[in-house]
Enzyme design. Structure first.
Site, PDB file in Angstrom:
ATOM      1  N   SER A 128       0.840  -1.199   0.000  1.00 54.02           N
ATOM      2  CA  SER A 128       0.000   0.000   0.000  1.00 54.02           C
ATOM      3  C   SER A 128       0.869   1.240   0.000  1.00 54.02           C
ATOM      4  O   SER A 128       2.005   1.226   0.508  1.00 54.02           O
ATOM      5  CB  SER A 128      -0.899   0.013   1.237  1.00 54.02           C
ATOM      6  OG  SER A 128      -1.560   1.261   1.387  1.00 54.02           O
ATOM      7  N   TYR A 139      -1.343  -0.742  10.223  1.00 55.96           N
ATOM      8  CA  TYR A 139      -1.473  -1.034   8.791  1.00 55.96           C
ATOM      9  C   TYR A 139      -0.211  -0.615   8.041  1.00 55.96           C
ATOM     10  O   TYR A 139       0.303  -1.350   7.188  1.00 55.96           O
ATOM     11  CB  TYR A 139      -2.694  -0.303   8.240  1.00 55.96           C
ATOM     12  CG  TYR A 139      -3.052  -0.637   6.815  1.00 55.96           C
ATOM     13  CD1 TYR A 139      -3.627  -1.859   6.497  1.00 55.96           C
ATOM     14  CD2 TYR A 139      -2.827   0.281   5.793  1.00 55.96           C
ATOM     15  CE1 TYR A 139      -3.983  -2.167   5.188  1.00 55.96           C
ATOM     16  CE2 TYR A 139      -3.178  -0.014   4.487  1.00 55.96           C
ATOM     17  CZ  TYR A 139      -3.753  -1.239   4.192  1.00 55.96           C
ATOM     18  OH  TYR A 139      -4.089  -1.536   2.889  1.00 55.96           O
ATOM     19  N   ILE A 179      -8.007   3.644  -4.029  1.00 53.85           N
ATOM     20  CA  ILE A 179      -8.706   2.838  -5.029  1.00 53.85           C
ATOM     21  C   ILE A 179     -10.204   2.852  -4.738  1.00 53.85           C
ATOM     22  O   ILE A 179     -10.634   2.806  -3.582  1.00 53.85           O
ATOM     23  CB  ILE A 179      -8.181   1.381  -5.019  1.00 53.85           C
ATOM     24  CG1 ILE A 179      -6.652   1.366  -5.176  1.00 53.85           C
ATOM     25  CG2 ILE A 179      -8.851   0.564  -6.118  1.00 53.85           C
ATOM     26  CD1 ILE A 179      -6.130   2.000  -6.457  1.00 53.85           C
TER      27      ILE A 179
END
Length: 247
Positions: A142, A155, A188
């Site tokens: 990411s 994350y 996205i």
């Protein structure tokens, strides 16, 4: 695209980006093994959709963060069809909150689901692919793993770790003709972004040089390229698919 092998396993392949990757790879002639953990109906519907368009697909249930389950799934695919040419480590979760309020359990659960699972899949794939002296793995990281983000230290750590892990596996797999690459998607258009208010989306889009959110298809085509024979001299790379948001 040109592919030398037939079988590809896509983790988290039943919805969102994973589902589009599965569709795209099936349309290019690969047999797609769709991994799911909790939504069998979505996996079965995707399989039926792929087959209705002339593609090949199978569904396989397992928890990607469980060493034994992941290992047995890869063994089952290899035993069933005699090879596993490709793997897409796509499965992952978020559990966002500010670091001051994040417990160790909050942190570790995301690390296990995103990073540990990628390690297990890459390790087990390398075992199979080394024997056949061919293979290609794409790990979905990411943009957050490259630049960090407020409320996402767990994350960010997991996705940044995927980048480092990919480069290490690329060095270990190279002598056996097994390639490892990573993709870092930006913003996205998925179910996660669809819940955002339109004004918040508009602010995000302002910061993106290409002035739009990316599509799941944008990621799927990038995955297909890196898996394919057209990328046969590419390993250990990180392909940014983010509209220019982070260069």
């Amino acid at each position: 695209m040109k592919f030398s092998k037939k079988n590809v396993l896509v983790t988290g392949g039943s919805r969102g980006i994973g589902a589009e990757i599965s569709r795209k790879l099936a349309s290019m002639g690969l047999k797609v093994w769709i991994n799911y953990r909790s939504n069998k109906e979505a996996a079965e519907a995707l399989k039926a959709d792929i087959e209705s368009k002339g593609g090949e697909a199978a569904i396989v249930f397992f928890d990607v963060s469980c060493d034994e389950s992941f290992s047995l799934a890869i063994k089952a695919i290899n035993d069933s069809d005699g090879e596993l040419g490709y793997l897409v480590n796509n499965a992952g979760i978020t559990n966002d909150k500010l670091a001051l309020r994040m417990s160790c359990d909050d942190f570790i659960s995301v690390i296990n689901s995103n990073l540990t699972s990628t390690f297990i899949g890459s390790r087990e794939a390398l075992k199979v692919m080394s024997k056949q002296r061919f293979g290609s793995v794409v790990n979905i990281s990411s943009i957050v793993g490259e630049r960090g983000n407020v409320g996402q230290c767990n994350y960010a750590a997991s996705k940044g770790g995927i980048i480092a892990l990919t480069k290490s596996f690329a060095q270990e797999g190279a002598s056996r003709n097994v390639r490892f690459n990573a993709i870092t998607p930006g913003f996205i258009d998925t179910d996660m972004t669809n819940v955002l208010k339109e004004d918040i989306k508009a602010e995000y889009i302002k910061s993106i040089p290409l002035k739009r959110l990316g599509s799941c298809e944008d990621i799927a085509y990038a995955v297909a390229f890196l898996l394919s024979d057209y990328a046969s001299y590419i390993t250990g790379e990180v392909l940014r698919v983010n509209g220019g948001l982070y260069m």
